[in-house]
Structure formats: structure tokens, C-alpha cells
Write a protein that holds these residues in place. Structure first.
Motif, PDB file in Angstrom:
ATOM      1  N   ASP A  18       0.826  -1.183   0.172  1.00  0.00           N
ATOM      2  CA  ASP A  18      -0.197   0.119  -0.130  1.00  0.00           C
ATOM      3  C   ASP A  18       0.762   1.257   0.035  1.00  0.00           C
ATOM      4  O   ASP A  18       2.141   1.224  -0.034  1.00  0.00           O
ATOM      5  CB  ASP A  18      -1.149  -0.032   1.124  1.00  0.00           C
ATOM      6  CG  ASP A  18      -0.291  -0.207   2.546  1.00  0.00           C
ATOM      7  OD1 ASP A  18       0.817   0.593   2.663  1.00  0.00           O
ATOM      8  OD2 ASP A  18      -0.754  -0.892   3.364  1.00  0.00           O
ATOM      9  N   ARG A  19       0.315   2.407  -0.163  1.00  0.00           N
ATOM     10  CA  ARG A  19       0.998   3.768   0.004  1.00  0.00           C
ATOM     11  C   ARG A  19       1.682   4.112   0.794  1.00  0.00           C
ATOM     12  O   ARG A  19       2.666   4.415   0.754  1.00  0.00           O
ATOM     13  CB  ARG A  19      -0.067   4.665  -0.499  1.00  0.00           C
ATOM     14  CG  ARG A  19       0.373   6.013  -1.173  1.00  0.00           C
ATOM     15  CD  ARG A  19      -0.704   6.891  -1.369  1.00  0.00           C
ATOM     16  NE  ARG A  19      -0.085   8.439  -1.899  1.00  0.00           N
ATOM     17  CZ  ARG A  19       0.444   9.239  -1.219  1.00  0.00           C
ATOM     18  NH1 ARG A  19       0.615   9.276   0.390  1.00  0.00           N
ATOM     19  NH2 ARG A  19       0.954  10.506  -1.752  1.00  0.00           N
ATOM     20  N   SER A  20       0.801   3.846   2.201  1.00  0.00           N
ATOM     21  CA  SER A  20       1.650   4.277   3.268  1.00  0.00           C
ATOM     22  C   SER A  20       2.929   3.548   3.761  1.00  0.00           C
ATOM     23  O   SER A  20       3.964   3.992   4.183  1.00  0.00           O
ATOM     24  CB  SER A  20       0.952   3.898   4.536  1.00  0.00           C
ATOM     25  OG  SER A  20       0.400   2.626   4.682  1.00  0.00           O
ATOM     26  N   VAL A  41       5.783   4.963   1.347  1.00  0.00           N
ATOM     27  CA  VAL A  41       6.244   6.237   1.915  1.00  0.00           C
ATOM     28  C   VAL A  41       7.298   6.099   2.938  1.00  0.00           C
ATOM     29  O   VAL A  41       8.202   6.665   3.243  1.00  0.00           O
ATOM     30  CB  VAL A  41       4.851   7.159   2.462  1.00  0.00           C
ATOM     31  CG1 VAL A  41       5.479   8.284   3.293  1.00  0.00           C
ATOM     32  CG2 VAL A  41       3.896   7.378   1.278  1.00  0.00           C
ATOM     33  N   ASP A  42       6.838   5.018   3.911  1.00  0.00           N
ATOM     34  CA  ASP A  42       7.746   4.478   4.866  1.00  0.00           C
ATOM     35  C   ASP A  42       9.138   4.044   4.726  1.00  0.00           C
ATOM     36  O   ASP A  42      10.251   4.576   4.962  1.00  0.00           O
ATOM     37  CB  ASP A  42       7.182   3.248   5.863  1.00  0.00           C
ATOM     38  CG  ASP A  42       7.925   3.302   7.307  1.00  0.00           C
ATOM     39  OD1 ASP A  42       8.024   3.998   8.017  1.00  0.00           O
ATOM     40  OD2 ASP A  42       8.588   2.086   7.089  1.00  0.00           O
ATOM     41  N   VAL A  71       7.539  12.983  -0.965  1.00  0.00           N
ATOM     42  CA  VAL A  71       7.335  13.034   0.611  1.00  0.00           C
ATOM     43  C   VAL A  71       8.640  13.151   1.435  1.00  0.00           C
ATOM     44  O   VAL A  71       8.106  13.408   2.519  1.00  0.00           O
ATOM     45  CB  VAL A  71       6.957  11.427   0.454  1.00  0.00           C
ATOM     46  CG1 VAL A  71       6.022  10.701  -0.270  1.00  0.00           C
ATOM     47  CG2 VAL A  71       8.266  10.510   0.434  1.00  0.00           C
TER      48      VAL A  71
END
Length: 455
Positions: A90-92, A95-96, A201
């Protein structure tokens, strides 16, 4: 008959030619150092920066199911080792991973375009872009020298009701890597009939849009450090090594303050964490100064060339300030893992932009280089102590031989005057020895300063 002799102009001419030859040899000897610097700088900078190309650059395809896996596999096959594409759920999570610098780009498949993505991923767009980046082609060369022109504000909004593919990047990790990643995924998004939306980000400071200000800060601190080595080693050659080491530590304190001022109030490259930045700048500068001060005992007039090789030629090129190791060949990529310039650049990035993730490892890199500097100074102290002992023994032996020679050639004086001539001869010899040694040391120090400062 006149007895006046005409001057011998031929003898004067031969003496002048001999003086010119000696001076020419002296100049040619000194020219060796700058010529070696020219060769070294050319090999280092052109070898590191002339042909940037991705080498297993880690990126991700964000999505679940077979479509994401097929897209990632297709890009991997077409990239031929230039990219290391993996899938993220997933996107989160993507980003992490970007903020941990595990990946340098994440392509988010639009919800309604996943099926089409799998079908069009095997087109030649991504491969063609990478090949253009390879070998200093248009794509990579433009990305390396431009100021994040394509990373911020690129792409556009898709039509109403039509989801747009999104590319996640972190320009604070490397603007050049982010630009190359964007050039890879833009053709893939175009094949899906939608413009690519780019989201940063981890953006850089407003006054440092490319993030390369940290690299030029590294250059300023490095020059202040290794140039001070020549002064401490040359002008301070008559001082004990412990005082030279103390001067090195004090100079590194000042160099760190100057670098912090440049990064903060002067150019606003960093808007927070200036205390931590100064700490890393001091560690970095102190390591260079201590290593250079210790090496001066052994290298003498070659010290400038030695420290430039260590802290310019190999250091700037492997720091990751312009190209990350994934964009360089194996030699400089390997140096990046433990060289002190990389420790400073990556440590500053981690401290300022990535909430300190991985900071301890980079600080330890700088600490180990400081330890190497302390060890180098310790070894130099032992070498200088042995050298002084050997010189003192040689001087004592020479004085004894001279005294014996004088005693053997001077006849024995009368008994009533036996003490005075012997004491006078001995006194003259004792006075001549220290004077000659001091003159020799002064001449050597002046010559060494001339060579060091001249370089």
C-alpha cells in the motif's frame, strides 16, 4: 710588464649555467606535485561523474495482486539490472520505505488502471529511458545538472473521474535519483493514457531545492581542514607533536562553527538541528586534521598531495552528494559505505530530513575516522621520538669523532698550558654543533613551508 690578469668570463658563465641548472631542477621537482594532482583529480572526478547510470536502483510498484507483480517483473526484465523493482502492498508502506531510503521511487497503480498497467508494462519506454541515462546520455546528464526541474510540480491531474497514476519520490535523499526514477515511470504512465502525478514525500529546504547544498558544505569544510594541515605541519614543524595535535583539534572546532554558520544563518540550507550539524562537522574536520597532522611526520612535502587524495579525490566523489552509489560504478559505490565524506553527507540528510533514521551509523563512521586520526598521531609521536633519539646519538658520535680528530692532529701543549688549548678546542666544537643543527633545521623548515604553501 704588467701583471694584471683579465677576468675569466668563461668561468663566470659556467657558474651561471650551473646555477640555472640547479634552479631548473628545483622547479621541475616541485612541478611533480601539481601534475600528479591534475592526473588524480581527472581520474577521480571523471571516473565518478562522467558516466552516471543506475545500477540496481531500488524502486517499488505499489499495489496488490497479480497485476502489480506482473508490472514489477516486466520492468525488471526490461531494465536489465539497472533497476531493482519490488512490490509494496500500500501507499503508506511505500512512503515509510522512502523515508528509510530503502527505495527511491514508488509507482502507485491507479485503482482502475491496474489491469491495463500489466498489459502495457512490457513496452520499450522504461528501457529506452534508462538507456538514455546510461553513459551520460541526455536523461541522466540533464537530471544530474538541472535543479529538480522534473521532480517538483511535474505531471498533472487526470480527467474527472479518471484516477491518475502517482509516483512517490524523496528528493532529500537524492534529487538526481528522483529525477531518473521519474524519467523511468513517465512513459509507463503515458501508456495508460494518464499524466503522471509526482508527490515528494521528503522535500528539501526551500533555499536548497536540489539538496546539493550539503555537498558544497562538505567541500567548504574539507578545504578548511586539509589546507590547515599544511600550515600546522609546515609553520608548526618546530613545535612538539602534542601541541600540533591540540592546534588541529582547535582548528576543527572553528571550521565546524564556520560550516554551521554557512548552513544555517548565511545560506539557510538547514532550518533546524544546527547543534547536531556542528557536532558532525567537528567530527569530520577533526578526523581530517589529525590524520593529516600525523601523516606529515612521514610524508613531509608530499602531505598536501596525500590529504588531497584521501579527502578530495576519493572523498567528494564517493560522498553521494551529487550521485548516490546506486548511480555510480562499483569502486565509488563501495567507498560510500565507509568513507568519511559519505558519513557527513548521509548523516546530515538523516538528521535534517529523515527524523534521524540511520543517523547513529553515519556518526559512528565519523567517530572511527577520528579514531584513525588519533592512532596516526600516536604512531607519528613514536616515530618522532625515535628520530630525535637517533639524531642525538648521531650528533654525540660526530662530536666524539671530531674531538678525537682534533686531539690526534694538535700536538701536546706544554704542561703549564695543557688545560687552556684543549678546553678552547672542545668549546669551539661544542658551540659549532648546535649552531649547525639549528641552521639545518631552519633551512629544512623553510623549504618544507615553501613546498606546502606553494602547492
Amino acid at each position: 710588464m704588467s701583471t694584471v690578469r683579465r677576468p675569466d668570463h668563461r668561468s663566470e658563465h659556467r657558474a651561471a649555467r650551473g646555477g640555472h641548472a640547479t634552479g631548473l631542477r628545483h622547479v621541475l621537482t616541485h612541478l611533480i606535485t601539481p601534475l600528479l594532482m591534475c592526473i588524480g583529480m581527472g581520474l577521480a572526478y571523471l571516473g565518478a561523474f562522467a558516466h552516471p547510470a543506475p545500477h540496481h536502483l531500488p524502486v517499488a510498484v505499489v499495489g496488490q495482486g497479480r497485476s502489480a507483480q506482473l508490472l514489477a517483473q516486466s520492468i525488471n526484465d526490461k531494465a536489465g539490472g539497472d533497476l531493482d523493482v519490488r512490490t509494496v502492498g500500500d501507499r503508506s508502506a511505500a512512503v515509510d520505505r522512502l523515508k528509510h531510503q530503502d527505495i527511491f521511487g514508488a509507482y502507485v497503480i491507479p485503482a482502475h488502471g491496474a489491469k491495463g498497467a500489466a498489459g502495457t508494462a512490457d513496452a520499450s519506454g522504461a528501457k529506452g529511458t534508462l538507456r538514455g541515462a546510461d553513459g551520460a546520455g541526455e536523461a541522466s546528464a540533464a537530471s544530474a545538472l538541472s535543479a529538480s526541474a522534473g521532480t517538483s510540480g511535474a505531471g498533472g491531474a487526470a480527467g474527472p473521474g479518471k484516477p491518475a497514476p502517482e509516483l512517490l519520490v524523496a528528493t532529500a535523499a537524492s534529487d538526481t535519483s528522483a529525477t531518473v526514477v521519474q524519467k523511468v515511470f513517465t512513459p509507463i504512465a503515458a501508456q495508460q493514457g494518464a499524466p503522471l502525478k509526482v508527490t515528494d514525500v521528503a522535500p528539501t529546504a526551500e533555499d536548497d531545492p536540489t539538496g546539493q547544498g550539503i555537498f558544497f558544505l562538505l567541500v567548504a569544510i574539507s578545504i578548511g581542514s586539509y589546507a590547515s594541515v599544511a600550515v600546522i605541519g609546515g609553520a608548526g614543524a618546530v613545535l612538539p607533536l602534542r601541541l600540533r595535535a591540540a592546534l588541529a583539534l582547535g582548528t576543527s572546532f572553528v571550521v565546524g562553527l564556520i560550516g554551521t554558520a554557512f548552513a544555517g544563518p548565511v545560506f539557510h540550507l538547514v532550518d533546524h538541528g544546527l547543534g547536531g550539524l556542528w557536532g558532525m562537522a567537528w567530527l569530520y574536520s577533526a578526523g581530517i586534521l589529525l590524520i593529516g597532522t600525523g601523516l606529515h611526520t612521514f610524508l613531509r612535502r608530499w602531505t598536501t598531495l596525500g590529504v588531497m587524495t584521501l579527502f578530495v579525490m576519493l572523498n567528494f566523489t564517493s560522498s553521494g552528494g551529487i550521485f548516490r552509489p546506486e548511480m555510480q560504478n562499483g569502486f565509488f559505490a563501495a567507498l560510500h559505505s565507509f568513507w568519511n565524506g559519505a558519513g557527513f553527507v548521509e548523516g546530515t540528510r538523516s538528521h535534517v530530513y529523515f527524523d534521524g533514521y540511520g543517523l547513529s551509523g553515519h556518526v559512528w563512521t565519523l567517530v572511527w575516522w577520528l579514531v584513525v586520526g588519533l592512532v596516526t598521531v600516536g604512531v607519528a609521536a613514536l616515530a618522532e621520538k625515535r628520530r630525535r633519539t637517533a639524531e642525538a646519538e648521531a650528533a654525540a658520535h660526530a662530536a666524539a669523532v671530531a674531538a678525537a680528530a682534533v686531539a690526534a692532529t694538535v700536538p701536546d701543549p706544554a704542561p703549564e698550558r695543557s688545560g687552556r688549548p684543549v678546553r678552547a678546542a672542545g668549546g669551539a666544537g661544542a658551540g659549532h654543533g648546535p649552531a649547525a643543527a639549528a641552521a639545518a633545521l631552519e633551512g629544512e623548515t623553510e623549504e618544507e613551508m615553501e613546498k606546502a604553501v606553494g602547492v
